[in-house]
Every structure is written in structure tokens, then in C-alpha cells.
Motif scaffolding. Structure first.
Motif, PDB file in Angstrom:
ATOM      1  N   ARG A 208      12.611  30.901   8.471  1.00  0.00           N
ATOM      2  CA  ARG A 208      11.541  31.541   7.721  1.00  0.00           C
ATOM      3  C   ARG A 208      11.059  30.685   6.546  1.00  0.00           C
ATOM      4  O   ARG A 208       9.900  30.811   6.109  1.00  0.00           O
ATOM      5  CB  ARG A 208      12.025  32.907   7.216  1.00  0.00           C
ATOM      6  N   THR A 209      11.875  29.763   6.058  1.00  0.00           N
ATOM      7  CA  THR A 209      11.465  28.963   4.905  1.00  0.00           C
ATOM      8  C   THR A 209      10.308  28.032   5.234  1.00  0.00           C
ATOM      9  O   THR A 209       9.582  27.610   4.342  1.00  0.00           O
ATOM     10  CB  THR A 209      12.652  28.129   4.378  1.00  0.00           C
ATOM     11  N   THR A 217       7.731  38.659  13.156  1.00  0.00           N
ATOM     12  CA  THR A 217       9.078  38.804  12.612  1.00  0.00           C
ATOM     13  C   THR A 217       9.920  37.604  13.023  1.00  0.00           C
ATOM     14  O   THR A 217       9.635  36.927  14.020  1.00  0.00           O
ATOM     15  CB  THR A 217       9.747  40.082  13.138  1.00  0.00           C
ATOM     16  N   GLU A 218      10.964  37.357  12.263  1.00  0.00           N
ATOM     17  CA  GLU A 218      11.846  36.240  12.579  1.00  0.00           C
ATOM     18  C   GLU A 218      12.491  36.434  13.942  1.00  0.00           C
ATOM     19  O   GLU A 218      12.648  35.481  14.719  1.00  0.00           O
ATOM     20  CB  GLU A 218      12.922  36.099  11.504  1.00  0.00           C
ATOM     21  N   ARG A 219      12.858  37.668  14.264  1.00  0.00           N
ATOM     22  CA  ARG A 219      13.479  37.936  15.569  1.00  0.00           C
ATOM     23  C   ARG A 219      12.525  37.616  16.706  1.00  0.00           C
ATOM     24  O   ARG A 219      12.935  37.038  17.714  1.00  0.00           O
ATOM     25  CB  ARG A 219      13.908  39.399  15.633  1.00  0.00           C
ATOM     26  N   TYR A 220      11.261  37.966  16.548  1.00  0.00           N
ATOM     27  CA  TYR A 220      10.260  37.701  17.581  1.00  0.00           C
ATOM     28  C   TYR A 220      10.147  36.205  17.843  1.00  0.00           C
ATOM     29  O   TYR A 220      10.166  35.744  18.997  1.00  0.00           O
ATOM     30  CB  TYR A 220       8.900  38.258  17.145  1.00  0.00           C
ATOM     31  N   VAL A 221      10.040  35.418  16.779  1.00  0.00           N
ATOM     32  CA  VAL A 221       9.880  33.981  16.931  1.00  0.00           C
ATOM     33  C   VAL A 221      11.129  33.353  17.537  1.00  0.00           C
ATOM     34  O   VAL A 221      11.054  32.540  18.466  1.00  0.00           O
ATOM     35  CB  VAL A 221       9.546  33.324  15.576  1.00  0.00           C
ATOM     36  N   ARG A 222      12.295  33.736  17.029  1.00  0.00           N
ATOM     37  CA  ARG A 222      13.537  33.148  17.527  1.00  0.00           C
ATOM     38  C   ARG A 222      13.781  33.502  18.997  1.00  0.00           C
ATOM     39  O   ARG A 222      14.243  32.663  19.775  1.00  0.00           O
ATOM     40  CB  ARG A 222      14.727  33.613  16.680  1.00  0.00           C
ATOM     41  N   THR A 223      13.472  34.736  19.379  1.00  0.00           N
ATOM     42  CA  THR A 223      13.668  35.140  20.771  1.00  0.00           C
ATOM     43  C   THR A 223      12.766  34.342  21.700  1.00  0.00           C
ATOM     44  O   THR A 223      13.205  33.823  22.738  1.00  0.00           O
ATOM     45  CB  THR A 223      13.395  36.647  20.944  1.00  0.00           C
TER      46      THR A 223
END
Length: 300
Positions: A208-209, A217-223
Motif C-alpha cells: 500500500r505504501t 482494497t489491498e486484498r483485491y490487488v494482492r489476490t
């Protein structure tokens, strides 16, 4: 309370399983495909190839997972596996049946449009032909490395790949010709003589930085990123560079409406690292991912 499957869905499931069993009986290793006509994702234990991979993959691993993991490597002719409880959830969601051509001693030349079909008719020896939605599958007896985009509209599906079952086709099977084998000579899997695949330093990972202006969301991008990396790493013999291009292009498209920054450079570096890890020369991987992120229309 468990809700029974709708009658139409239940009929489709039985049809897919019946087709798979019939193909397995004649020696075609099969697997189900989900929405999008792609393989089912790995289970949590197999995510990121943490299990080591299947024993029949390029780098033999210890994985004995009973689920439909590792795409083409899950394909089987064993009826007890096809009808097993572990495969049942996948069949209930399946939209098609696929097979592993290399596992049956076959190569599929996937012609994706009319121009590619016209090229094949002028260039390749006649063989069994299966019509597809946009073109044709030309099937030959013999195996070779698989490769994507060997020329415009042409993919090669043989070892370490899958092809959708679209019917038996027409015409006698011809022996795999040298003209088809020659198509993969330019593929990215063999570095130039004396060259090393990569000597790159450790690459920064997305967080996120570096994505302070991303609307997701961070979860969306990471998934999404993890799924893309798994897809690239699954191409252990050929096609990883083209897959990296496709993953980069798809992920970049998800951020076109973000105010930015979204950290696409870091995402790109992780995709490059995944491609390099399965043998793609770094310069090719860098070019393919850059083109994908920038919306250029080919991996080159």
C-alpha cells in the motif's frame, strides 16, 4: 441448508463428467474448466506451488493433492479420480472439458482466426481438424514444447498445456511435421549461447505504501496479483513470457479508473521475477511486461 443444484446445471455436470470419462477411456487425460474456460485455481496448500508441484511437471514435485490443482498437470485418465469427491465441486462449476494433448501423444495447432486458418492451409500438411468458435484446431500425432503466439493467431498446445475438447473433428491424424516444430524455435525459453537467464537483484514487492492513489482494497490487488503470478509460474516449459504480457495487461486494465499512483511498477517487477523464475530471459520478460502495462498490443 444445502440447496440442490438446478436441474439444468445438474444435467450439464453429468454431461461433462460423462464426456470426461469417455475421453479418458480412449487415452485422453482430462480436466474440468471453469468460467472463462480456464483451469480451476490451486487450493490453499498448492497456492504459489508451495507444495512443490506435481510429479509429472517439468520440475518433479511431491504434490499428491487430490483436488484439481496445477492446471494441465491435474489431467488424468483415471476414472476414480475423475469421479472422486475431491473433483466433484469443480465439475459442478465446470463450463467445459479440457484435455492434455501431450499426455495423449498429440499436438494441437490452435488457429484463432480466419487469417491463421488460411496460413495453415497454405503451409501445413492436412490432418484432423476440429472447428472452434473463431478458427480451427489442427491435431497432429507427436509431441513438442507448447508455446503461445508463435505467429499471429497461432498457439501450439502439446506438452505442459491443455486444449478445450470441442469434438473429435474430421480427417486422419498426420504425423507432427517439422514445419510446426520450427514455429517454437524463436520462443523465449532458451537463452542465447553463453547467456544467463537472470542476474537481477531482489525486486520490490507491491504494498500500500506505493499505491496511495489506488481505489482498490489491498486484498483485491494482492489476490489478483497472486493469481497472475501463479499463471506465469505454471508455464514451466514455454509460453511464460507471453503469459507475463497477458497478466500485466490484465492487471493494468483494472487500474485505469484509479486516481493513482497504484504501484504498477512494483507489480510489474513481481511479474518479471515470476517469468524469470521459470526460465524466461530477463530482457524478454522486461519487454513483455512493460508492453503489457503500457497497453502495447503484443508481447513481441
Amino acid at each position: 441448508m444445502h440447496q440442490p443444484a438446478p436441474p439444468r446445471r445438474d444435467h450439464l455436470t453429468r454431461t461433462h463428467v460423462r464426456t470426461a470419462l469417455e475421453l479418458a477411456q480412449v487415452g485422453l487425460p482430462v480436466l474440468p474448466l471453469r468460467k472463462g474456460k480456464v483451469p480451476f485455481g490451486n487450493c490453499r496448500t498448492c497456492a504459489g506451488i508451495a507444495c512443490g508441484g506435481r510429479p509429472n511437471m517439468k520440475t518433479p514435485g511431491p504434490c499428491q493433492c487430490p483436488a484439481v490443482c496445477h492446471a494441465w498437470a491435474a489431467a488424468t485418465t483415471d476414472p476414480t479420480v475423475i469421479t472422486s469427491p475431491a473433483w466433484a465441486p469443480a465439475w459442478r462449476q465446470a463450463v467445459a472439458v479440457a484435455y492434455h494433448p501431450g499426455g495423449a501423444g498429440l499436438t494441437v495447432v490452435d488457429l484463432d482466426n480466419a487469417a491463421a486458418v488460411a496460413w495453415a492451409r497454405q503451409t501445413l500438411p492436412a490432418t484432423r481438424i476440429v472447428p472452434t468458435t473463431r478458427g480451427e484446431h489442427w491435431i497432429y500425432r507427436g509431441t513438442m514444447p507448447s508455446a503461445n503466439q508463435v505467429r499471429p493467431g497461432v498457439d501450439i498446445k502439446s506438452r505442459m498445456a491443455y486444449a478445450r475438447w470441442l469434438g473429435p473433428g474430421t480427417g486422419p491424424l498426420a504425423v507432427l511435421p517439422s514445419a510446426v516444430r520450427a514455429l517454437v524455435e524463436k520462443e523465449e525459453t532458451t537463452p542465447a549461447r553463453g547467456a544467463v537467464v537472470s542476474s537481477s537483484p531482489a525486486r520490490a514487492e507491491w504494498d500500500r505504501t506505493v499505491a496511495t492513489g489506488c481505489r482498490h482494497t489491498e486484498r483485491y490487488v494482492r489476490t489478483g496479483l497472486q493469481r497472475g503470478l501463479d499463471m506465469v509460474r505454471s508455464h514451466t516449459e514455454s509460453g511464460a513470457g507471453s503469459q507475463a504480457f497477458g497478466v500485466a495487461q490484465f492487471l493494468a486494465a483494472q487500474h485505469t479508473k484509479c486516481p493513482g499512483p497504484c504501484g504498477l511498477d512494483a507489480i510489474g517487477q513481481q511479474i518479471i521475477a515470476a517469468a524469470v523464475s521459470v526460465g524466461v530471459p530477463e530482457a524478454y520478460a522486461q519487454r513483455a511486461v512493460t508492453n503489457g502495462l503500457n497497453g502495447v498490443g503484443a508481447a513481441e
